[in-house]
Design an enzyme around this catalytic site. Sequence first.
Site, PDB file in Angstrom:
ATOM      1  N   LYS A  31       0.836  -1.209   0.000  1.00 42.37           N
ATOM      2  CA  LYS A  31       0.000   0.000   0.000  1.00 42.37           C
ATOM      3  C   LYS A  31       0.866   1.253   0.000  1.00 42.37           C
ATOM      4  O   LYS A  31       0.616   2.208  -0.740  1.00 42.37           O
ATOM      5  CB  LYS A  31      -0.916   0.015   1.225  1.00 42.37           C
ATOM      6  CG  LYS A  31      -2.015  -1.011   1.197  1.00 42.37           C
ATOM      7  CD  LYS A  31      -2.833  -0.935   2.485  1.00 42.37           C
ATOM      8  CE  LYS A  31      -3.961  -1.934   2.509  1.00 42.37           C
ATOM      9  NZ  LYS A  31      -4.760  -1.839   3.743  1.00 42.37           N
TER      10      LYS A  31
ATOM     11  N   ALA B 189      -1.147   0.744   6.594  1.00 49.07           N
ATOM     12  CA  ALA B 189      -1.363  -0.369   7.520  1.00 49.07           C
ATOM     13  C   ALA B 189      -2.332  -1.359   6.900  1.00 49.07           C
ATOM     14  O   ALA B 189      -3.116  -1.013   6.012  1.00 49.07           O
ATOM     15  CB  ALA B 189      -1.908   0.146   8.847  1.00 49.07           C
ATOM     16  N   ASP B 190      -2.262  -2.575   7.398  1.00 48.10           N
ATOM     17  CA  ASP B 190      -3.217  -3.595   6.997  1.00 48.10           C
ATOM     18  C   ASP B 190      -3.490  -4.483   8.197  1.00 48.10           C
ATOM     19  O   ASP B 190      -2.581  -4.753   8.986  1.00 48.10           O
ATOM     20  CB  ASP B 190      -2.692  -4.435   5.831  1.00 48.10           C
ATOM     21  CG  ASP B 190      -3.826  -5.185   5.150  1.00 48.10           C
ATOM     22  OD1 ASP B 190      -4.536  -4.554   4.342  1.00 48.10           O
ATOM     23  OD2 ASP B 190      -4.026  -6.364   5.455  1.00 48.10           O
ATOM     24  N   THR B 191      -4.727  -4.901   8.340  1.00 49.00           N
ATOM     25  CA  THR B 191      -5.130  -5.734   9.476  1.00 49.00           C
ATOM     26  C   THR B 191      -5.733  -7.034   8.966  1.00 49.00           C
ATOM     27  O   THR B 191      -6.535  -7.020   8.028  1.00 49.00           O
ATOM     28  CB  THR B 191      -6.162  -4.985  10.347  1.00 49.00           C
ATOM     29  OG1 THR B 191      -5.568  -3.767  10.814  1.00 49.00           O
ATOM     30  CG2 THR B 191      -6.590  -5.829  11.541  1.00 49.00           C
TER      31      THR B 191
END
Length: 190
Positions: free
Chosen positions: A53, A69-71
């Site tokens: 990203k 960020a990624d979750t």
Amino acid sequence: MTRQLILASQSPRRKELLDLLQIPYSIVTSNAEEKLIRNFSPAENVKWLAEQKVRAVAEQYPDAVVLGADTIVYYDGAYLGKPKDAEDAERMLSMLSGQTHSVLTGVCIKDGERCETFFEETEVSFWPLEEKEISAYIATGEPFDKAGSYGIQGKGALFVKQIKGDYYTVVGLPISKTMRMLKTFDLHSF
């Protein structure tokens, strides 16, 4: 000269958390494909996704500091992403009912050639859930833009028996560690 910070995310929850830092920033949505790598661990995947990203946005804004960020929710060897529909949300919530799962958030910050990534992992335990509770929750619409089909910061909190780790990791941005990392990029409000 004030350095430009860009949040490479359209998540309203990440925006709310970044607002806590009182650092001026703008939002540029990343067009990176969110595809998991099969032979990566959950930690490697979530860091890799965050970095993809950031790199997509950093190409357009090479002089900015870009944060992404990624979750992911991980349970019993399976990744639980955002539900496709109500049936998928019901499947995920039924799977998590009475169980403990992991929520991992990967964070990437890039400034020119410097690129730092980290992840945080929190264990979340759910109470046993009744079908009618799951159906009523799905009817609120809350699950549909959230990994694992629940929002711990909303009505989904009613399902949570306990957490071990950082609450904000589950929301989508481990804000304390993110602030400390931004300080190393000379971006901070205090």
